[in-house]
Design an enzyme around this catalytic site. Sequence first.
Site, PDB file in Angstrom:
ATOM      1  N   CYS A 132      78.669  80.985  49.118  1.00 50.97           N
ATOM      2  CA  CYS A 132      78.149  79.629  48.895  1.00 50.97           C
ATOM      3  C   CYS A 132      76.807  79.392  49.602  1.00 50.97           C
ATOM      4  CB  CYS A 132      79.204  78.592  49.247  1.00 50.97           C
ATOM      5  SG  CYS A 132      79.058  77.142  48.189  1.00 50.97           S
ATOM      6  N   HIS A 176      84.190  80.172  46.068  1.00 55.78           N
ATOM      7  CA  HIS A 176      84.925  80.405  47.321  1.00 55.78           C
ATOM      8  C   HIS A 176      86.093  81.365  47.149  1.00 55.78           C
ATOM      9  CE1 HIS A 176      82.716  77.555  49.788  1.00 55.78           C
ATOM     10  NE2 HIS A 176      82.555  76.903  48.647  1.00 55.78           N
ATOM     11  N   GLU A 225      87.674  82.817  49.374  1.00 57.96           N
ATOM     12  CA  GLU A 225      88.657  82.644  50.453  1.00 57.96           C
ATOM     13  C   GLU A 225      89.644  81.531  50.118  1.00 57.96           C
ATOM     14  OE1 GLU A 225      85.682  81.562  50.393  1.00 57.96           O
ATOM     15  OE2 GLU A 225      85.596  79.552  51.243  1.00 57.96           O
TER      16      GLU A 225
HETATM   17  N1  LIG Z   1      80.188  75.173  50.221  1.00 56.65           N
HETATM   18  C1  LIG Z   1      78.935  75.478  50.492  1.00 56.65           C
HETATM   19  O1  LIG Z   1      78.617  76.423  51.243  1.00 56.65           O
HETATM   20  C2  LIG Z   1      77.901  74.575  49.901  1.00 56.65           C
HETATM   21  C3  LIG Z   1      76.484  75.069  50.013  1.00 56.65           C
HETATM   22  C4  LIG Z   1      75.447  73.957  49.936  1.00 56.65           C
HETATM   23  N2  LIG Z   1      75.610  73.050  51.038  1.00 56.65           N
HETATM   24  C5  LIG Z   1      75.547  73.229  48.624  1.00 56.65           C
HETATM   25  O2  LIG Z   1      76.008  72.113  48.586  1.00 56.65           O
HETATM   26  O3  LIG Z   1      75.186  73.765  47.602  1.00 56.65           O
END
Ligand SMILES: NC(=O)CC[C@H](N)C(=O)O
Length: 360
Positions: free
Chosen positions: A245, A330, A332
């Site tokens: 992410c 994600h 995880e």
């Molecule tokens: N869950 C995250 O790592 C989000 C990454 C970043 N803050 C976004 O909103 O795109």
Amino acid sequence: MKRTLWLEDGTSFVGTAFGASVETIGEVVFQTGMTGYQEMLSDPSYCDQLIVLTNPLIGNYGVNREDFETTVPMAKGLIVKEVCDTPSNFRSTATLHDTLKRFNIPGLAGVDTRMLTRHLRSLGVMRGVMVDGDSTWETVKHRFDVLLPTNQVERVSTKRAYVSTGSGPRIALIDFGAKLGIMRELVKRDCEVVVLPHDVTAEEVMRYEPDGVMLSNGPGDPKDVPTALPLIERLMPTLPIFGICLGHQLIALASGANTFKLPFGHRGANHPVVELETGAVTITSQNHGYAVDEASLATTGLVVTHRAVNDGTVEGVKHLNHPTFSVQYHPEAAPGPYDANDLFDRFMQLVQENKQKVGI
Ligand SMILES: NC(=O)CC[C@H](N)C(=O)O
């Protein structure tokens, strides 16, 4: 008690207060997962955000001790249609109301969250404030004079390095706001995990002699974390890297690509992602407001490996010359299906291959 959400465009949603009694401001974002409210509240990526849940009944399986993604939740508020005060689940140790109170997070119930979501879908995410009692646009509009902070990563990252012992490969986990889920997956695979602050230098990382590096998820705009770029640039040719992410977005920026803000983001538990090489579709958990600009990847050495089925945006990249790969979703998280989980095994494989190559 009457509580109102005011959006910065002057729209208001009146409902009933639950959780803590504090006034709050944040970016209002919607989440379409039917479950997972405990994980969302405690995912540091939601720092400074007010989370609107589209599922109409929230809180019915309570809150337990094991499913937190961090010790101190950083979300600014929770907005639901109906909140359940009598949870039924053998793992539950607290209600949602008590949990929000404990962490000083205000909740708002009785709102038509689907209407609110449609509003955000058509106009894009925007800031909102929640206030108690009677209020009018005239009394609240000055609250939008201040911009939201941009130092979220600094606030949620660990201040000091710490280690979780294990007999397997040593992984340096750079904490930009890491979910405990990442730690759990590495520990499950016997890794020794060295968690390092967001502003660690490449020299400091190398002093731990890690076998691989994980770049965690985290809040805010990836462009607000410029210190991470030289770090990643230096580590990429040397060590296997897996980014999740925010970590994925930072790999792209460090390689010279660009990121941009999506109109209303991807936040939910059933986002289909296609792996381009195999055509396999994985149902993934997602929480991001930014994405990597595909056109900007052209001269970076990174290629697209995964794509969102819904809107075609980039969901994964790998480097053609370095052992670096990353995903926007994600792996995880287990939003029901566990299909994305094997990416941690792929990372372990990459770490082993690299160890053999460099002869350690
Ligand atoms: N869950 C995250 O790592 C989000 C990454 C970043 N803050 C976004 O909103 O795109």
